[in-house]
Motif scaffolding. Structure first.
Motif, mmCIF file in Angstrom:
data_model
loop_
_atom_site.group_PDB
_atom_site.id
_atom_site.type_symbol
_atom_site.label_atom_id
_atom_site.label_comp_id
_atom_site.label_asym_id
_atom_site.label_seq_id
_atom_site.Cartn_x
_atom_site.Cartn_y
_atom_site.Cartn_z
ATOM 1 N N ASP A 27 -9.107 -6.367 10.890
ATOM 2 C CA ASP A 27 -9.932 -7.515 10.534
ATOM 3 C C ASP A 27 -9.150 -8.820 10.715
ATOM 4 O OD1 ASP A 27 -11.999 -9.070 9.468
ATOM 5 O OD2 ASP A 27 -11.305 -8.787 7.412
ATOM 6 N N GLY A 91 -2.265 -7.563 -3.278
ATOM 7 C CA GLY A 91 -3.129 -7.227 -4.403
ATOM 8 C C GLY A 91 -2.321 -6.926 -5.657
ATOM 9 N N PRO A 111 -8.446 -9.440 -2.930
ATOM 10 C CA PRO A 111 -8.955 -9.725 -1.585
ATOM 11 C C PRO A 111 -9.207 -11.209 -1.369
ATOM 12 C CG PRO A 111 -10.712 -8.941 -3.029
ATOM 13 C CD PRO A 111 -9.474 -9.023 -3.870
ATOM 14 N N ARG B 173 -1.973 -1.197 -14.160
ATOM 15 C CA ARG B 173 -1.463 -2.052 -13.092
ATOM 16 C C ARG B 173 -1.706 -1.406 -11.725
ATOM 17 N NH1 ARG B 173 4.806 -3.895 -11.858
ATOM 18 N NH2 ARG B 173 4.410 -3.575 -9.668
ATOM 19 N N SER B 176 -5.416 -1.477 -10.964
ATOM 20 C CA SER B 176 -5.820 -2.819 -10.593
ATOM 21 C C SER B 176 -5.409 -3.113 -9.150
ATOM 22 C CB SER B 176 -5.182 -3.807 -11.557
ATOM 23 O OG SER B 176 -5.149 -5.087 -11.015
ATOM 24 N N HIS B 177 -4.182 -2.723 -8.812
ATOM 25 C CA HIS B 177 -3.681 -2.925 -7.459
ATOM 26 C C HIS B 177 -4.547 -2.176 -6.454
ATOM 27 C CE1 HIS B 177 -0.389 -1.839 -4.347
ATOM 28 N NE2 HIS B 177 -1.132 -2.817 -3.917
ATOM 29 N N LYS B 180 -8.057 -3.776 -6.072
ATOM 30 C CA LYS B 180 -8.041 -4.984 -5.246
ATOM 31 C C LYS B 180 -7.894 -4.629 -3.783
ATOM 32 C CE LYS B 180 -6.166 -7.807 -8.875
ATOM 33 N NZ LYS B 180 -4.893 -8.250 -9.457
ATOM 34 N N ASN B 181 -7.052 -3.642 -3.534
ATOM 35 C CA ASN B 181 -6.841 -3.210 -2.161
ATOM 36 C C ASN B 181 -8.128 -2.625 -1.578
ATOM 37 O OD1 ASN B 181 -4.426 -3.463 -0.605
ATOM 38 N ND2 ASN B 181 -4.660 -1.269 -0.167
ATOM 39 N N PHE B 183 -11.193 -3.307 -2.504
ATOM 40 C CA PHE B 183 -12.136 -4.395 -2.229
ATOM 41 C C PHE B 183 -11.740 -5.145 -0.961
ATOM 42 C CE2 PHE B 183 -13.948 -3.792 -6.417
ATOM 43 C CZ PHE B 183 -15.260 -4.187 -6.221
ATOM 44 N N ALA B 184 -10.441 -5.255 -0.713
ATOM 45 C CA ALA B 184 -9.986 -5.919 0.510
ATOM 46 C C ALA B 184 -10.396 -5.094 1.731
ATOM 47 C CB ALA B 184 -8.470 -6.116 0.473
ATOM 48 N N VAL B 185 -10.259 -3.774 1.635
ATOM 49 C CA VAL B 185 -10.638 -2.907 2.751
ATOM 50 C C VAL B 185 -12.151 -2.971 2.973
ATOM 51 C CG1 VAL B 185 -10.741 -0.525 3.572
ATOM 52 C CG2 VAL B 185 -8.677 -1.357 2.451
ATOM 53 N N GLY B 187 -14.068 -5.422 2.265
ATOM 54 C CA GLY B 187 -14.302 -6.732 2.878
ATOM 55 C C GLY B 187 -14.033 -6.707 4.374
ATOM 56 N N SER B 188 -12.949 -6.037 4.757
ATOM 57 C CA SER B 188 -12.600 -5.951 6.175
ATOM 58 C C SER B 188 -13.649 -5.182 6.952
ATOM 59 C CB SER B 188 -11.234 -5.275 6.339
ATOM 60 O OG SER B 188 -10.230 -6.097 5.796
ATOM 61 N N ILE B 189 -14.138 -4.088 6.372
ATOM 62 C CA ILE B 189 -15.145 -3.277 7.058
ATOM 63 C C ILE B 189 -16.420 -4.088 7.277
ATOM 64 C CG2 ILE B 189 -16.677 -1.277 6.808
ATOM 65 C CD1 ILE B 189 -14.315 0.095 5.301
ATOM 66 N N GLU B 208 -18.995 -12.188 0.220
ATOM 67 C CA GLU B 208 -18.772 -13.066 -0.931
ATOM 68 C C GLU B 208 -19.341 -12.440 -2.200
ATOM 69 O OE1 GLU B 208 -18.472 -17.271 1.489
ATOM 70 O OE2 GLU B 208 -20.341 -16.778 0.427
ATOM 71 N N GLN B 211 -17.012 -9.548 -3.208
ATOM 72 C CA GLN B 211 -15.755 -10.039 -3.782
ATOM 73 C C GLN B 211 -15.985 -10.614 -5.187
ATOM 74 O OE1 GLN B 211 -13.486 -8.822 -2.238
ATOM 75 N NE2 GLN B 211 -14.280 -8.620 -0.163
ATOM 76 N N GLU B 218 -12.169 -7.215 -12.371
ATOM 77 C CA GLU B 218 -10.712 -7.292 -12.286
ATOM 78 C C GLU B 218 -10.008 -7.422 -13.639
ATOM 79 O OE1 GLU B 218 -8.326 -10.689 -10.400
ATOM 80 O OE2 GLU B 218 -9.452 -9.665 -8.827
#
Lengths: 125, 366
Positions: A27, A91, A111, B173, B176-177, B180-181, B183-185, B187-189, B208, B211, B218
């Motif tokens: 991405d 993260g 993110p 912890r 949570s990490h 977040k990761n 959600f980032a993935v 988002g990328s997809i 948006e 996220q 979170e």
């Protein structure tokens, strides 16, 4: 600019992206290209150091945790020596904090949308 | 059998309650000038009654032997009095006792200072316990060193609780990490899909929202075990990106907790309101502000127990009531809130939009 500098003829910034998660890396690579940047990508610290050996990037975006307890610190060290500005994209802000304190660099929490990262990477220069 | 058991219990019970005569015997065996008159009575009473394990060691005798141990000491360690008196206290140490802390004790003795350390000690039966050892010199009126005083307190429970807390922290912890990761993935997809199908703006809108949802959950991971979520934290987290300098949003509510599934509706609603404010409302200029309030309302004759959220914009450009298009932020909010059995009311005032969202929620704890 010295011979080693990577800025291409058309003036686009070369951005090293260090990220172990393939989907995120894909991405970011596309988004950075779309944003007129020139991304070079690495999924491990070794790969990144190897890349830096060939091409010194203008700026870099570093993920902190790279799996197996490895972090981006060796890359951050090398970039600091070379005077290449970079930002942290992580993260795990607890662990990122250790790197940030050492190098005093901006942090983008995961993110963060890719287009915002591209803007932040460009602003490093 | 049953009878015997009860007798044994009784006997132990009585032993436990019997007067501890070890202080008296200690006094009888020592020179009168060490503990005279009222002092000796006080010593005797205090040592016998305290649940704190206490011993005295003689710094003038060879190898620093224990000369007195009260019953609490014997109960804690499992030794008999004659197995303790005359020996150096190190018999409580074992293979996993930290030598660094033992060295601290030694140094304190050499320097005649007070030390408090936590030592892993061993009972007579080999079981281990964490001993909060407090050790210090005792002087007579002339300043002559008489004894070393040691009090021991079993803090194994505290240690176990600390270890558990530490583990829970590490776990949350890590969670949570990972979240977040993830959600980032995601988002990328979504981004990659949007790019591939040339629907980038739609993909961005989806992202948006996703996220915002991620941010709503979170702050809750740290206290996942509580089963409910502090609403204020979730709201702050959702709205944080719209107010990076923390000067345009005022948070008025406090301390309200809600079910986790409540948070997705509230989080996504606030995201839509904020996005709208960026386009048309208080965040579309440099000076507009928003106040967010949230409170619990008891059931009334025509409404159930509910949580009410107020979003009030001020200082933005004057706005007229928009024509609500299907698929817009407002209609999505309407549908979401309706699904949750709640209501949403808009008031397009001249100085800004005011929105009230009320969603049924039972058992809201303040």
């Amino acid at each position: 600019m010295t011979d080693g500098a990577a800025t291409m003829d058309n003036g686009s910034l070369t951005v090293l992206i260090l990220e172990d998660e393939p989907m995120i890396l894909w991405d970011l690579e596309q988004e950075f290209s779309d944003a007129g940047l020139h991304p070079i990508t690495a999924r491990s610290a070794e790969q990144a150091l190897d890349l830096i050996g060939h091409t010194v990037p203008d700026v870099a975006v570093l993920d902190v945790n790279l799996g197996d307890g490895k972090t981006c610190e060796p890359v951050a060290d090398r970039l600091s020596q070379l005077g290449v500005p970079f930002l942290i994209h992580s993260g795990d802000l607890d662990r990122a904090g250790e790197v940030v304190r050492r190098f005093d660099v901006p942090v983008m929490p995961k993110p963060t949308p890719a287009y915002l990262l591209a803007e932040a990477a460009r602003a490093l220069r | 059998m049953e009878e015997g058991k009860r007798n044994m219990t009784n006997e132990r019970d009585q032993v436990h309650r019997a007067y501890d005569d070890s202080p008296q015997r200690f006094l009888d065996g020592n020179e009168q000038d060490k503990f005279a008159g009222a002092d000796s009575v006080l010593f005797e009473q205090a040592m016998a009654q305290t649940r704190m394990a206490i011993c005295l060691s003689d710094p003038h005798a060879d190898d620093f032997p224990v000369v007195f141990a009260n019953r609490a000491f014997l109960e804690l360690t499992g030794y008999l009095e004659d197995e303790v008196v005359g020996r150096n206290c190190r018999f409580l140490q074992g293979p996993e006792t930290d030598p660094v802390n033992v060295a601290k004790v030694r140094t304190a003795i050499e320097d005649e200072t007070v030390v408090v350390v936590e030592l892993l000690n061993y009972r007579k039966d080999g079981t281990r316990f964490w001993n909060a050892l407090h050790l210090g010199p005792i002087y007579n009126e002339d300043g002559k060193l008489l004894y070393y005083f040691g009090s021991q307190w079993d803090v194994s429970d505290v240690h176990a609780a600390r270890a558990e807390e530490e583990y829970a922290k590490t776990l949350s912890r890590e969670l949570s990490h990972r979240m977040k990761n993830m959600f980032a993935v995601i988002g990328s997809i979504v981004n990659i899909t949007g790019r591939t199908h040339d629907i980038r703006s739609e993909a961005r809108m989806i992202n948006e929202r996703i996220q915002a949802l991620g941010r709503a959950y979170e702050p809750t991971l740290d206290e996942a075990s509580l089963g409910s979520i502090e609403l204020g934290q979730a709201m702050r987290s959702v709205l944080a990106p719209y107010d990076p300098e923390d000067r345009r949003i005022r948070y008025l509510g406090n301390g309200l907790r809600a079910d986790p599934n409540f948070v997705s509706v509230v989080g996504l609603s606030l995201h839509e309101l904020a996005t709208n404010a960026v386009k048309h409302g208080a965040f579309s200029n440099e000076t507009g502000t928003v106040s967010v309030d949230w409170k619990h309302r008891d059931a009334a004759h025509d409404t159930p127990e509910q949580i009410e959220i107020e979003w009030i914009e001020r200082g933005g450009p004057q706005v007229a009531q928009p024509v609500t298009a299907s698929g817009s932020g407002h209609s999505i909010m309407q549908s979401m809130v309706a699904m949750a059995g709640g209501t949403i009311t808009y008031d397009w005032k001249s100085d800004g939009l005011a929105v009230t969202i009320a969603i049924p929620h039972s058992g809201s704890a303040a």
